[in-house]
Design an enzyme around this catalytic site. Structure first.
Site, PDB file in Angstrom:
ATOM      1  N   CYS A  83     -27.796 -46.606 -12.056  1.00  0.00           N
ATOM      2  CA  CYS A  83     -26.935 -45.164 -12.171  1.00  0.00           C
ATOM      3  C   CYS A  83     -25.530 -45.367 -11.739  1.00  0.00           C
ATOM      4  CB  CYS A  83     -27.548 -44.027 -11.314  1.00  0.00           C
ATOM      5  SG  CYS A  83     -26.603 -42.373 -11.116  1.00  0.00           S
ATOM      6  N   ASP A 130     -32.078 -47.410 -13.526  1.00  0.00           N
ATOM      7  CA  ASP A 130     -32.515 -46.580 -14.668  1.00  0.00           C
ATOM      8  C   ASP A 130     -33.269 -47.491 -15.644  1.00  0.00           C
ATOM      9  OD1 ASP A 130     -31.298 -44.159 -14.009  1.00  0.00           O
ATOM     10  OD2 ASP A 130     -29.500 -44.812 -14.653  1.00  0.00           O
ATOM     11  N   GLU A 174     -27.902 -64.272 -31.711  1.00  0.00           N
ATOM     12  CA  GLU A 174     -28.918 -65.420 -31.300  1.00  0.00           C
ATOM     13  C   GLU A 174     -29.796 -64.861 -30.234  1.00  0.00           C
ATOM     14  OE1 GLU A 174     -30.806 -67.921 -29.334  1.00  0.00           O
ATOM     15  OE2 GLU A 174     -29.176 -67.345 -28.155  1.00  0.00           O
ATOM     16  N   HIS A 211     -26.243 -43.625 -19.307  1.00  0.00           N
ATOM     17  CA  HIS A 211     -27.031 -43.940 -20.589  1.00  0.00           C
ATOM     18  C   HIS A 211     -26.224 -44.031 -21.748  1.00  0.00           C
ATOM     19  CE1 HIS A 211     -30.445 -42.056 -17.955  1.00  0.00           C
ATOM     20  NE2 HIS A 211     -30.131 -42.952 -17.603  1.00  0.00           N
ATOM     21  N   GLU A 212     -25.560 -42.928 -21.926  1.00  0.00           N
ATOM     22  CA  GLU A 212     -24.740 -43.180 -23.197  1.00  0.00           C
ATOM     23  C   GLU A 212     -23.816 -44.398 -23.377  1.00  0.00           C
ATOM     24  OE1 GLU A 212     -25.473 -38.798 -22.093  1.00  0.00           O
ATOM     25  OE2 GLU A 212     -24.767 -40.691 -20.911  1.00  0.00           O
TER      26      GLU A 212
END
Length: 153
Positions: A51, A58, A74, A92-93
């Site tokens: 975070c 997270d 690869e 997160h986004e």
């Protein structure tokens, strides 16, 4: 059939874990079937980042689907790239979209989508989805197979 791996620096070598996504080297190899329409899937069920506000970890289940063009990612370099987020602070986004864009920029695939299925932060799970555009007609596109968060019930 042989694959040209001459430009790779990590595969088959002892490789130090990158300290951040910016220092991680994502590598590609030629696609032995560039004219075919098919789907490649990578699943990272134990993805972690931090975070950016609290520094707390997270956790997410990341699913990357792409229809290769001339290049394949690869896999060792992808694993190292994804684990480089372990000490990276971002929402997160940002993590989800940045991963998708980096792979798309490197490979120039026919199509790519990424699903970031994040575990709850503050009691709210956040799922993030990004794709390069509509899926090509005729591409077999299975469900990503990750159910929405249901808690312990």
């Amino acid at each position: 059939m042989t694959t040209d791996t001459s430009g790779l620096h990590q595969l088959g070598q002892h490789t130090v874990q990158p300290t951040s996504p910016e220092t991680a080297e994502l590598e590609r190899v030629p696609n032995p079937h560039p004219g075919m329409l098919y789907l490649t899937r990578f699943t990272a069920p134990e993805f972690t980042s931090l975070c950016p506000v609290t520094g707390q970890p997270d956790f997410a289940h990341i699913v990357i689907d792409y229809a290769p063009g001339d290049w394949l990612v690869e896999s060792k370099s992808l694993k190292l790239y994804l684990t480089a987020f372990r000490n990276h602070g971002a929402f997160h986004e940002d993590c989800t979209v940045a991963i998708g864009k980096k792979i798309a920029d490197l490979l120039q695939p026919k199509w790519l989508r990424i699903g970031g299925y994040w575990y709850p932060r503050g009691g709210i799970p956040i799922d993030v989805f990004w794709q390069t555009g509509p899926a090509p007609e005729g591409l077999w596109l299975p469900d990503q197979g990750v159910p929405t968060y249901r808690g312990r019930g």
